[in-house]
Scaffold this motif. Structure first.
Motif, mmCIF file in Angstrom:
data_model
loop_
_atom_site.group_PDB
_atom_site.id
_atom_site.type_symbol
_atom_site.label_atom_id
_atom_site.label_comp_id
_atom_site.label_asym_id
_atom_site.label_seq_id
_atom_site.Cartn_x
_atom_site.Cartn_y
_atom_site.Cartn_z
ATOM 1 N N LEU A 1 -9.704 -8.713 16.949
ATOM 2 C CA LEU A 1 -8.336 -8.683 16.426
ATOM 3 C C LEU A 1 -8.257 -7.790 15.188
ATOM 4 O O LEU A 1 -7.328 -6.993 15.043
ATOM 5 C CB LEU A 1 -7.870 -10.104 16.102
ATOM 6 N N VAL B 1 -10.111 -5.208 14.292
ATOM 7 C CA VAL B 1 -10.185 -3.763 14.543
ATOM 8 C C VAL B 1 -9.021 -3.264 15.388
ATOM 9 O O VAL B 1 -8.630 -2.103 15.287
ATOM 10 C CB VAL B 1 -11.522 -3.333 15.202
ATOM 11 N N SER B 2 -8.454 -4.160 16.211
ATOM 12 C CA SER B 2 -7.394 -3.651 17.089
ATOM 13 C C SER B 2 -6.013 -3.755 16.464
ATOM 14 O O SER B 2 -5.090 -3.097 16.919
ATOM 15 C CB SER B 2 -7.404 -4.401 18.423
ATOM 16 N N ALA B 3 -5.856 -4.555 15.413
ATOM 17 C CA ALA B 3 -4.510 -4.769 14.872
ATOM 18 C C ALA B 3 -4.002 -3.574 14.081
ATOM 19 O O ALA B 3 -2.816 -3.462 13.832
ATOM 20 C CB ALA B 3 -4.497 -6.014 13.992
ATOM 21 N N ARG C 1 -8.144 8.386 17.766
ATOM 22 C CA ARG C 1 -7.830 6.965 17.848
ATOM 23 C C ARG C 1 -6.400 6.718 17.361
ATOM 24 O O ARG C 1 -5.636 5.978 17.973
ATOM 25 C CB ARG C 1 -8.816 6.160 17.014
ATOM 26 N N LYS D 1 -3.332 5.022 19.491
ATOM 27 C CA LYS D 1 -2.579 3.842 19.084
ATOM 28 C C LYS D 1 -1.080 4.156 18.991
ATOM 29 O O LYS D 1 -0.244 3.341 19.363
ATOM 30 C CB LYS D 1 -3.079 3.335 17.729
#
Lengths: 822, 297
Positions: free
Chosen positions: A50, A52-54, B144, B148
């Protein structure tokens, strides 16, 4: 569910500082170093994912942590849950430079697939794709019966060929083609055995597995396919599913005429097919090479799917799968025929039967699209006319299924993508534009962009006028479709329209034969070549104008109008331009009354009217009568709001976004028709222009000017915007400069003082544009130009555009004008 | 030109929401590449429109305020034209048909645009978009960031499309009241749709987006342009059903944010590497059993 709790969790994850993350990483490291990886480790990794992905920005993970994540991912004993988490964290932080991951020593194919997912996410800076590809192929080649199952590797192969088509060698490609043949065509027709762990209820003796069945429960009559079913499946049956799922992509990849040839797109299809015919012919004597053999088996598989899809599925999921399989089968057949035309004749009979069967099946209407695509691609080669197929698709389908968002999208994309292939059938497409517009009217948000691209091909000299009418009536069409759905017997449990909007009067009145005829005209399937006045229908459908769908459609119309005019000006001749200009004048006050619609459309129409005049300057002289009527009607209307708005956007309204081009050219809020009169009513543009004409226009405009400045029946009505007055005065000035008779009426002498219309000064003593014009007029009159052939002048708010015109078209006799400016 | 116009037509719809989404966390700020951690908390000036930024990221033409640095992604600058011919699309550099990305995001009720932001709750990109090497430092980071932003741009568009569709069919409020978790959600009646993304906006290749709105969640597949849409649609429904069942998303206390392993487990079986699978009912049941064995509910 997304709740406040989730929101706060996201915030926490984002707000974690680097030091905190460092600490957390060391905790993760501790947990991962333990021999037994328990729920603590799972929980920590879930949190790390969470964190690293948020955020979209980089999170710095400790080197040891990254190293351990990779080690855990590759460890053979690690549970799947943890492997998945490690892989997802590494993937989420990719591309990374510090990855030491390698798939060279991994034996489990499931694990290899996970490692590959991380490596393929790196974007191939170090040749990861190739190394994964080679490893996967080594395992596929090993062919050990007891070895790891290739089931998890086929999607990796698919992805690799997708990312880097040239990774595989020729012999590897052949190798896989051979194995695909085995999996596709020779999967076991006996059901698999359940892998029970010997629980309490398990039967003491293993039951003999039965044969696989069809989707309707009957025993399978032929080889296994994705539409064959049973209680349990064997490994090769799983591979059969994987193989068919990747078949189309693989066929395209393994075809040398396809991706590997850089100029594949430029080569005509016929050439490609001739090549394959020759190669097939030369090898006919011996066993087929792998590629051809795969095609042969793929063909058999598709035929079997077509046969299986006639069965009545017992389960809803299987019935959906039947449709998807039919689509895929036709797409694969299309690829096969493109690669090897010898399939064409066998395929055609199959597809003709399929089409005949599907035409009457409303539940499978979407499968008609790939069939039509096939006929478009191969109709010519097979000497079969695709006309009937297309006609059915374009005339019946949209009227019946416009309310299905997916069908509408697919059909629109079909038309757009296949424009080059329509050939002589393009006429069918053009003629069915009223039908296609139904898709647009009902689903405007996702389809507007597609139609902007499609419009130029739908419009030609014959249809332009009708298309323009249809575009202007698009919101009205939305309302009519809504009404049509309400009147038709219910087809689904949930209404397709807005049930909160009740329109009993509409439903009642729509039975009136007068409206029936108009409704039928509006809902026609193909171009009729005629135009009807839809005024009564507008009034009938007025209660639906506030419906959100109608408003959405109305918002799309200005964009579509711009696209229409950009296309039409490419080929319009004088006659068509005149027709369109007339249409603009005529339709400016007969639009469906949707909030803001009229104002937005008027902006496009007025800028486009001027553009038409710029293209054909004699338009003003030719349309003198109509323009005079138009101007006269402005002055004739007491509460002139609506009509005046057609000339100019009332300044009191907030400015809606302008079409970019119009804004760029400085065409913001100009009474274009009036401006056009001033610009182009001159002998320099058209020899037919007479003094009488100029005088008549002058009188008419003078009356308008008087009225807009003097009469204001109620205080509630907005005052006339200064721009209108400005342009009217500028135009009068220009006209006056072209006729000797008008000079005495315009000015009271060459005093240099503000001349012309004293009441204007009373009307707006401090409105900013007016003094400009007065001084401009004064300057002009201070040294009158040669009246016979004055050049178009440009003052007032439109100076940019005027200046542009002047640059391009300065008549040689404009010397006096220049001198008068100095 | 067509695309530009289309963009402007939608602008009224998208801008407002895009800006709302910008106001907070995942929104776009001046990309402070050297110190991302600090930048996350810094509130920079708000750029005009997120859609434009994504386009700029993809095309590499955005000028950062006060910086004369080279554009973010010069290697993407050459936009490929939208292939008009189906042949070109099918036999181009990337043959075949796969799923490029899967994502889950929140859906706000149309009238409640001011509450909260459009959030991507989970996303998975299958493989990286083909991009030539970028020798400059921070190339990886830029890749990256772009990825995103692309996903967020898709989520915002889906949210707009879903809201517009809901408004048009008179369902102005997304059903927010929770049903009992035993009652199956009628996925066949849930709002769904598809739209296309032109090449370069925001992905390099043209893509098709298929979406499904279930209560306050949006499930989205980003596909290659010529994928089998019927299969994609039923796969998306299947994924949504599995996620709702196995993650018990309808129970108020559950949260998918901390259950990435289950989502990944479902995707690894039903959408491996973005490969759409032709699974009949029995195959689905077989895989579901396998899934339940790995993750007891």
């Amino acid at each position: 569910m997304f709740t406040a709790g989730a929101e706060s969790l996201l915030h926490q994850a984002r707000d974690i500082r680097d030091e905190e993350l460092k600490k957390f990483c060391s905790r993760v490291v501790n947990l991962l170093q333990k021999d037994e990886l328990g729920p603590d480790a799972v929980d920590a990794l879930q949190r790390l994912f969470l964190i690293v992905s948020a955020t979209k920005y980089k999170r710095k993970l400790e080197d040891t942590c990254v190293h351990l994540l990779q080690a855990t991912l590759c460890s053979p004993k690690c549970p799947e849950q943890l492997q998945l988490l490690c892989a997802s964290i590494l993937r989420e932080t990719s591309p990374r430079d510090d990855l030491t991951l390698s798939c060279d020593h991994i034996q489990s194919t499931r694990q290899l697939s996970l490692v590959a997912s991380v490596l393929l996410a790196q974007g191939d800076p170090k040749g990861e794709v190739r190394s994964v590809g080679q490893r996967v192929f080594r395992i596929l080649e090993s062919r050990q019966p007891e070895g790891p199952s290739p089931r998890h590797l086929l999607p990796v192969v698919s992805k690799i060929t997708h990312l880097a088509p040239h990774t595989l060698h020729e012999d590897q490609t052949n190798q896989l083609s051979k194995r695909l043949v085995d999996w596709l065509r020779y999967a076991s027709v006996q059901q698999g055995v359940a892998h029970t762990s010997g629980g309490f209820f398990s039967t003491p003796r293993a039951r003999q597995p039965g044969p696989v069945t069809e989707v309707d429960g009957a025993v399978a009559t032929d080889f296994f396919t994705v539409l064959s079913t049973g209680q349990h499946f064997t490994e090769d049956q799983w591979l059969n599913v994987q193989a068919f799922s990747m078949l189309r992509a693989w066929l395209l990849h393994s075809d040398p005429e396809g991706p590997s040839a850089p100029d594949a797109d430029d080569r005509s299809e016929l050439e490609g097919s001739t090549l394959s015919v020759l190669s097939a012919g030369s090898t006919a004597g011996r066993l087929l090479p792998p590629r051809e053999r795969l095609r042969e088996k793929a063909f058999e598989y598709c035929q079997r799917l077509a046969e299986q899809s006639t069965r009545r599925a017992l389960r809803k999921g299987d019935s959906d799968l039947q449709k998807a399989c039919l689509v895929e089968a036709v797409l694969v057949l299309d690829v096969l025929c493109r690669q090897d035309p010898s399939f064409l004749y066998r395929t055609l009979s199959c597809l003709k039967a399929l089409h005949a069967r599907l035409c009457g099946d409303p539940a499978r209407v979407r499968t008609l699209l790939p069939i039509a695509q096939f006929f478009l691609n191969h109709g010519e080669a097979a000497a079969v006319d695709s006309e009937a197929v297309l006609r059915h698709l374009l005339t019946r389908t949209p009227s019946e299924f416009f309310h299905s968002p997916m069908l509408a999208f697919e059909l629109t994309c079909f038309c757009r993508d296949n424009l080059p292939l329509f050939g002589r059938n393009l006429d069918i497409l053009k003629r069915s534009f009223p039908n296609l517009f139904k898709l647009l009217a009902w689903n405007s948000p996702p389809l507007t962009a597609e139609f902007v691209a499609l419009l130029p091909s739908l419009v030609d000299a014959d249809t332009a006028v009708e298309v323009l009418h249809a575009l202007l009536d698009l919101p009205c069409l939305t309302a009519a479709l809504d009404l049509q759905l309400r009147l038709s017997p219910a087809t689904s449990e949930r209404p397709l329209w807005d049930p909160s909007l009740k329109i009993p009067s509409c439903l009642e009145a729509s039975r009136d034969p007068q409206f029936q005829g108009l409704l039928q005209y509006l809902l026609r399937a193909t171009a009729s070549g005629t135009t009807e006045r839809l005024g009564p229908l507008h009034r009938l459908l007025q209660p639906l104008a506030s419906c959100a769908r109608v408003v959405q459609c109305a918002q799309a119309v200005p964009t579509l109008l711009e696209a229409f005019f950009s296309a039409v000006t490419q080929f319009a001749d004088g006659a068509l331009t005149k027709q369109l200009a007339l249409l603009l004048l005529e339709r400016s006050d007969s639009l469906f009354q949707v909030p803001q619609y009229e104002a937005h459309v008027h902006r496009v129409l007025s800028s486009r009217f001027l553009a038409l005049c710029a293209l054909h300057p004699s338009l003003v002289v030719e349309l003198a009568k109509e323009l005079l009527e138009f101007v006269g009607s402005v002055s004739g209307i007491q509460g002139r709001g609506a009509m005046l708005a057609s000339v100019v956007r009332p300044a009191s309204l907030p400015a809606p976004p302008l079409p970019r081009r119009a804004a760029r050219r400085g065409l913001r809020s100009v009474p274009t028709q009036v401006w056009a009169i001033g610009e182009y009513l001159s002998v320099s543009w058209d020899r037919r222009c007479t003094v009488e004409q100029i005088n008549r226009f002058f009188e008419a405009l003078e009356a308008v000017l008087f009225e807009v400045t003097q009469s204001r029946p109620s205080a509630a009505l907005p005052r006339c915007p200064p721009q209108v007055v400005t342009v009217l005065m500028t135009t009068l000035t220009k006209l006056a400069s072209r006729s000797q008779d008008l000079i005495p009426r315009y000015g009271r002498g060459r005093t240099g003082k503000p001349a012309g219309f004293p009441w204007v000064r009373e009307w707006a003593p401090d409105a900013c544009p007016v003094p400009d014009v007065r001084s401009a007029g004064g300057r002009l009159l201070a040294s009158p130009p040669r009246f016979s052939s004055s050049s178009p002048t440009s003052w007032g708010p439109r100076s940019t555009c005027g200046a542009r015109l002047q640059r391009t078209r300065v008549p040689s006799s404009s010397g006096s004008l220049c001198s008068c400016r100095r | 030109m067509g695309m530009g116009l289309a963009g402007s037509s939608k602008q009224g719809v998208f801008d407002r929401r895009a800006k709302a989404a910008l106001a907070g966390g995942q929104g776009v700020r001046t990309p402070p590449l050297p110190t991302p951690g600090a930048a996350l908390r810094a509130r920079g000036p708000r750029p005009p429109c997120a859609r434009h930024l994504v386009r700029a990221l993809a095309t590499g033409v955005r000028k950062r305020p006060g910086a004369s640095q080279p554009p973010l992604l010069s290697h993407c600058r050459v936009l490929r034209p939208v292939s008009r011919s189906p042949q070109a699309g099918k036999e181009g550099a990337c043959p075949g048909a796969m799923v490029h990305a899967f994502l889950i995001h929140n859906l706000r009720a149309p009238q409640a645009q001011d509450t909260g932001l459009c959030r991507v709750l989970y996303s998975c990109v299958f493989g990286a978009e083909n991009s030539p090497d970028d020798p400059r430092p921070h190339g990886a980071e830029r890749d990256r960031l772009l990825r995103k932003e692309q996903i967020l741009a898709v989520a915002r568009q889906v949210e707009s499309m879903c809201q517009l569709q809901q408004q048009a069919s008179g369902r102005t409020s997304v059903d927010l009241q929770l049903q009992s978790s035993d009652e199956p959600v009628p996925l066949h009646e849930a709002p769904h749709g598809a739209f296309r993304l032109a090449a370069g906006d925001p992905f390099q290749e043209p893509r098709t987006v298929v979406w499904l709105g279930v209560l306050s969640l949006g499930f989205v597949l980003v596909l290659d342009a010529h994928e089998n849409l019927l299969l994609a649609e039923s796969t998306l429904r299947l994924l949504a059903r599995l996620l709702l069942d196995h993650l018990r998303l309808l129970t108020p206390s559950t949260n998918l944010l901390l259950r990435a392993d289950r989502i990944e487990g479902i995707l690894a079986r039903f959408l491996p590497h973005g490969q759409l699978l032709f699974l009949n009912d029995q195959f689905v049941q077989g895989l579901e059993k396998e899934l339940s064995a790995s993750w007891p509910r």
